[in-house]
Design a protein around this motif. Structure first.
Motif, PDB file in Angstrom:
ATOM      1  N   SER A  90     -23.171  16.123  31.719  1.00  0.00           N
ATOM      2  CA  SER A  90     -24.037  15.765  32.834  1.00  0.00           C
ATOM      3  C   SER A  90     -23.334  16.067  34.151  1.00  0.00           C
ATOM      4  N   THR A  91     -24.047  16.777  35.039  1.00  0.00           N
ATOM      5  CA  THR A  91     -23.464  17.064  36.345  1.00  0.00           C
ATOM      6  C   THR A  91     -24.117  16.200  37.416  1.00  0.00           C
ATOM      7  N   GLU A  92     -25.137  15.476  37.018  1.00  0.00           N
ATOM      8  CA  GLU A  92     -25.899  14.666  37.977  1.00  0.00           C
ATOM      9  C   GLU A  92     -25.001  13.606  38.607  1.00  0.00           C
ATOM     10  N   VAL A 142     -22.146  13.852  39.898  1.00  0.00           N
ATOM     11  CA  VAL A 142     -20.708  13.965  39.635  1.00  0.00           C
ATOM     12  C   VAL A 142     -20.026  14.776  40.737  1.00  0.00           C
ATOM     13  N   THR A 177     -16.431  16.597  41.974  1.00  0.00           N
ATOM     14  CA  THR A 177     -15.156  17.084  41.449  1.00  0.00           C
ATOM     15  C   THR A 177     -14.220  17.363  42.624  1.00  0.00           C
ATOM     16  N   LEU A 230     -18.555  12.385  31.998  1.00  0.00           N
ATOM     17  CA  LEU A 230     -19.383  13.583  31.987  1.00  0.00           C
ATOM     18  C   LEU A 230     -20.507  13.494  30.956  1.00  0.00           C
ATOM     19  N   VAL A 284     -12.819  13.986  38.295  1.00  0.00           N
ATOM     20  CA  VAL A 284     -14.281  13.958  38.216  1.00  0.00           C
ATOM     21  C   VAL A 284     -14.739  12.513  38.371  1.00  0.00           C
ATOM     22  N   SER A 315     -18.196  10.034  38.658  1.00  0.00           N
ATOM     23  CA  SER A 315     -19.650   9.953  38.600  1.00  0.00           C
ATOM     24  C   SER A 315     -20.101   8.775  39.440  1.00  0.00           C
ATOM     25  N   PRO A 337     -19.669  18.847  44.652  1.00  0.00           N
ATOM     26  CA  PRO A 337     -20.490  18.307  43.567  1.00  0.00           C
ATOM     27  C   PRO A 337     -20.399  19.251  42.367  1.00  0.00           C
ATOM     28  N   TYR A 338     -20.455  18.706  41.170  1.00  0.00           N
ATOM     29  CA  TYR A 338     -20.299  19.544  39.983  1.00  0.00           C
ATOM     30  C   TYR A 338     -21.397  20.597  39.921  1.00  0.00           C
ATOM     31  N   GLY A 339     -22.606  20.212  40.327  1.00  0.00           N
ATOM     32  CA  GLY A 339     -23.727  21.149  40.273  1.00  0.00           C
ATOM     33  C   GLY A 339     -23.424  22.434  41.021  1.00  0.00           C
ATOM     34  N   ILE A 364     -21.383  24.976  39.067  1.00  0.00           N
ATOM     35  CA  ILE A 364     -22.181  25.717  38.092  1.00  0.00           C
ATOM     36  C   ILE A 364     -23.054  26.728  38.799  1.00  0.00           C
TER      37      ILE A 364
END
Lengths: 872, 117
Positions: free
Chosen positions: A524-526, A528, A530, A609, A699, A701, A731-733, A736
């Motif tokens: 899950s990247t919501e 999160v 980093t 995660l 990381v 959340s 943000p993790y999103g 990606i």
């Protein structure tokens, strides 16, 4: 001489020197300078400059008229033709402006894409002997590189570097700054022809263990942190707590290995460290071919070396298959390989668009030629030569082409300026892209050729008509319209086809991106966040574990935080760790150990995660240094190496001699790495506390917006140790998203071209229909007088227009099928023959065509039969 | 064969154009110091119209071709040479004719609300 500040700008003076009358040049130039200086003092620089420019323009015009008088008759005639063409086009401003805008957009886009292709793919690398430079394999070990250097005859220099951002901390008052750092072997920069601004490059002995530590600074860092101090060489700076002597500064243009590098350290070779020396891959190498050697022959030689490599490597021996995957490729291909497809696609797209633009302009010129046919016929009847008439017609095309090319060049420049920041981060060699002389020359050629081609059809047509019959018809004949219609109809059909090809390609890419976006990464990247934390490389690993705990405790206690974990590497992060791995239960050829990704993580990593635990347990607080060594594998690894049985209790270890076995205690879900669309690879995890890393990713959340948390996280880490810098907080999103950024950029550019092509097709359809309605007003009037309803008339216009659009759409579909081979490599999760796209795009183009036909159809429906009858 | 519009409509080819007229006067006013740059400045200051150096230079060379001015290269103290222009007797004669013509045409007119003799 006057003060240089009072001299006019050099560019204008240079231009002036070209146009001053012969023999009087220096005198007049000096007089102008004197006057300029007086104006500068009196009216200020803006007015003086404007005045000076006016003077230069006046002399330029004078020189032009002078040389025209002296020029040969043909040249004068050519200029005369162009002036005539300019005058005649200026009387049809709508046509002129439309044609120019169309050409400028077509040529501008082509020039822009060509500048990308030229800068990235065509131009030689800016290194000496660039055509002899090759990249050697991907990721060899340091020991193997040493063997290659000794043994390979076809390579006369082999130098390695690490293609990862090492990230060192530069101490500064009260804190530390993290610097993007690459490790390069001494001699690499010499081979690539680097010339330092001050100081020197690394010396061979500086890589040996135990030597004084040295560093080379990038110009940016040198200016920002050391005030461009020319005495920097020999000074000592503190990196990761250790003194390093600065030996040189490289200019900002130096972008090897990575454009973001701020600092370089010599890559050392310590054979006594057997593990890293023979076991850790990740070293890349550049080599120079010996004279006469070709990349293919060098590759053969290296393959023949493979048994030697296996024999010399005390740790592991990859199978011959592993060696066969990689090879020796020209450095240029190695640096730019993965953008070839995208650039080729864009190049094809602009070529299609330019064709559509050319067809559009041809359509405009044909319409105009038909309108002027009586005039031309009259002139022909009065004795004007056919050559003369043809020349005038072609001159119009050439003039449109030249002016369109100039506009295109300006557009390309502007476009590149807008795109450059994006490009720098997305594609290799982006700093070398420019709209330069080559691109401008190409734009000029494209302009003239496009203009002439567009003018060719009306010219040929103009010459064919029989003046007598045209004059008898008196400009009302239906025959003319029909003859013209055939040609323009073909052109418009082609435009529609071009639009369909581009729209379909864009739609496929967009669908592919959407499919990738929907792909579940396995975690899950919501919410999160980093961030990277870099420990000084001198730090004591056992001390680091205390810091880990401190960071996790403080960050975990922040309001809104639902989980916090640390990892040595994360999916879609900048680094990944991959080792030849012993897996005891699996029946593995000891000479063919698999390279398997592995992450070091803190206990809460999986929970933070949302990676599901499938079997056994996750790491706990007891899995610390000194405890039993444990590992967790993911489901793919479990399936691959323990098929039909549980991996729990199995053992796994790193390749180097004496590396301990890890006991498998759990199985977790698999995650995607690097690219969402790619097949997932096996992966295993070990506790961070048992295997401390110098650079870790935090990381966190949260229930809220991850970025809002950044300041608090920063403060919490600083509380633990103010010397630890936090970098790449994101943000993790977004991490990606960045992995698909290049496809996104390609898609956006393609979408732009598609929209332009669609507009051009639309204009074409509109033009044909509007012209037809205008020519047939009388016929329509008669039909209405005979009882035809306005709906019938309007639908006739629509149907006639769709007769263009439908074959065009079909041809376009055929073209899109042909384009699928180009596209296939870039598509994920979508077939190139996607039915939605195949059906949807022609439908969309059809709707657009109907929209374009609406105005002419309405005009036809509103024809007043009484009015028409009265007029005729 | 008629070579120019001016000739075709019967304007003598040696009529002074307005800029030629003004340039001659400016050169006359500057006397020994008449080279292109000060002539441009003089024209601008006296008439309020800024001509380009190119225009004035072309006019000067044309006047020279017509024999109304003559030019000579002279060294300046700064070590570089300048092309100075001087009005010839023929030029003076032409100015006199022009002035006379204007005065005759103006004689007795008071359209501008000022007394002229």
């Amino acid at each position: 001489m006057t003060d240089p500040r009072q001299r006019p700008p050099a560019l204008w003076s240079w231009l002036l020197a070209r146009v001053l009358p012969e023999g009087e040049g220096p005198r007049l130039a000096h007089e102008l300078e004197t006057l300029y200086a007086a104006r500068l003092a009196r009216y200020g620089s803006a007015k003086a400059l404007a005045w000076y420019r006016r003077q230069v323009v006046a002399f330029t015009l004078a020189a032009t008229s002078r040389s025209l008088v002296a020029a040969p008759r043909q040249a004068r005639a050519a200029v005369g033709d162009l002036l005539l063409a300019a005058r005649s086009l200026s009387r049809a401003p709508f046509l002129g402006v439309t044609a120019l805008a169309t050409l400028a957009i077509g040529i501008g886009a082509s020039a822009l894409v060509f500048s990308l292709v030229d800068g990235v793919l065509l131009r030689a690398l800016p290194y000496p002997d660039a055509d002899r430079l090759v990249a050697v394999w991907d990721h060899v070990t340091r020991g193997e590189l040493g063997v290659i250097r000794e043994e390979a005859r076809s390579l006369d220099a082999v130098r390695g570097y690490l293609d990862v951002d090492l990230g060192v901390n530069l101490e500064r008052d009260g804190g530390a700054q993290r610097l993007a750092t690459s490790l390069v072997e001494p001699g690499l920069f010499d081979m690539l022809g680097a010339s330092p601004l001050v100081g020197r490059l690394f010396l061979p002995e500086e890589a040996a263990p135990g030597r004084t530590e040295v560093t080379i600074l990038g110009e940016g860092l040198w200016r920002a942190r050391f005030g461009a101090d020319p005495e920097i060489v020999g000074r000592t700076i503190v990196l990761d707590g250790r003194a390093h002597e600065v030996v040189g500064v490289l200019p900002v243009e130096w972008t090897f290995p990575r454009p973001t590098d701020q600092l370089w350290l010599p890559l050392g070779w310590d054979p006594t460290q057997v593990g890293p020396f023979w076991g850790a891959g990740g070293v890349r190498a550049v080599a120079r071919l010996s004279s006469g050697a070709k990349p293919a022959s060098a590759q053969e030689e290296l393959r023949a070396l493979s048994p030697t490599l296996s024999r010399r490597n005390p740790l592991w021996s990859p199978s011959p298959d592993y060696r066969r995957q990689a090879g020796v490729v020209p450095l240029r291909d190695a640096l730019t390989g993965d953008v070839r497809g995208a650039l080729g696609l864009l190049l094809a797209a602009v070529a299609v668009m330019l064709l559509a633009a050319c067809a559009n302009v041809a359509g405009l010129l044909i319409t105009r030629a038909v309108d002027r046919q009586p005039l031309v016929a009259l002139r022909a009847a009065l004795g004007a030569g056919r050559a003369r008439l043809a020349r005038e017609s072609l001159a119009e095309g050439a003039l449109l082409g030249v002016v369109g090319a100039a506009g295109g060049a300006i557009l390309a420049r502007a476009g590149l300026a807008v795109l450059r920041p994006t490009l720098l981060a997305r594609i290799p060699r982006a700093s070398e892209i420019s709209v330069d002389g080559r691109v401008l020359a190409l734009a000029a050629v494209m302009g003239v050729v496009t203009g002439l081609v567009a003018a060719a059809a009306p010219t040929v047509r103009g010459l064919r008509g029989d003046p007598g019959s045209i004059l008898r018809e008196g400009g009302r004949g239906a025959g003319r319209g029909r003859r013209r219609a055939v040609l323009t109809r073909i052109l418009v059909t082609g435009q529609i086809a071009a639009a369909v090809v581009l729209v379909a390609s864009t739609a496929l890419l967009a669908r592919s991106l959407a499919a990738i976006g929907r792909t579940d990464p396995g975690f899950s990247t919501e919410g999160v966040l980093t961030a990277e934390v870099t420990f000084p490389s001198t730090a004591d690993p056992s001390a680091a574990t205390g810091t880990y705990a401190g960071i996790l405790e403080r960050v975990g206690a922040l309001p809104g935080v639902t989980g916090a974990a640390l990892a040595g590497s994360i999916p879609f992060g900048r680094r990944n760790e991959s080792y030849a791995t012993y897996v005891d239960e699996a029946d593995l050829d000891p000479n063919a150990l698999p390279m398997i990704d592995s992450d070091r993580v803190s206990p809460a990593y999986f929970a933070t995660l949302g990676i599901p635990l499938l079997e056994g347990r996750v790491f706990g607080s007891d899995d610390r240094a000194g405890g039993e060594r444990v590992a967790i594998v993911d489901e793919i690894m479990a399936r691959t190496y323990w098929p039909d049985q549980s991996p729990i209790g199995g053992r796994i270890r790193y390749p180097w001699v004496g590396a301990p076995w890890f006991q498998i205690v759990g199985v977790v879900g698999s995650v995607a790495d690097d690219r969402l669309g790619e097949e997932r690879r096996p992966r295993w995890y070990v506790p961070l506390d048992q295997n401390p890393a110098g650079e870790v990713v935090l990381v966190v959340s949260t229930e809220g917006v991850p970025t809002a948390l950044a300041p608090a996280v920063r403060a919490a880490v600083a509380e633990v140790d103010p010397g630890l810098p936090l970098s790449r907080v994101s943000p993790y999103g977004r991490l990606i998203g960045a992995s698909e950024a290049r496809t996104l950029l390609t898609t956006r550019l393609l979408a732009g071209f598609a929209v332009v092509a669609l507009l051009l097709g639309c204009l074409g359809v509109y033009g044909v229909a509007a012209q037809a309605v205008r020519e047939r007003t009388r016929e329509i009037g008669v039909r209405m007088a005979l009882g035809a309803g306005s709906n019938t008339i309007a639908s006739d216009v629509l149907i006639d227009g769709l007769r263009l659009a439908v074959p065009g759409a079909l041809a376009g579909l055929a073209g899109a099928l042909a384009a699928k081979r180009v596209l296939e490599g870039m598509l994920t999760g979508v077939r190139a023959l996607d039915p939605l796209v195949l059906a949807g795009v022609p439908l969309l183009v059809g709707i657009v065509a109907v929209a374009a036909l609406w105005l002419p159809a309405r005009r036809a429906a509103r024809v007043d039969p009484v009015e028409v009858m009265r007029r005729s | 064969m008629v070579t120019s519009l001016r000739e075709a409509i019967g304007m003598g080819r040696d009529t002074l154009g307005e800029l030629e007229h003004q340039t001659l006067l400016a050169a006359l006013r500057l006397g020994d110091g008449a080279y292109t740059a000060p002539i441009v400045t003089e024209l601008e200051e006296r008439t309020g119209r800024a001509h380009t150096l190119a225009a004035v230079y072309i006019v000067l060379r044309r006047l020279e071709d017509k024999g109304l001015v003559r030019s000579s290269l002279e060294d300046t103290p700064g070590g570089r040479d300048r092309r100075y222009f001087g009005v010839t007797p023929a030029g003076l004669e032409r100015l006199r004719e022009a002035r006379l013509a204007y005065e005759n045409l103006w004689a007795g007119l008071d359209v501008l609300g000022e007394r002229r003799s």
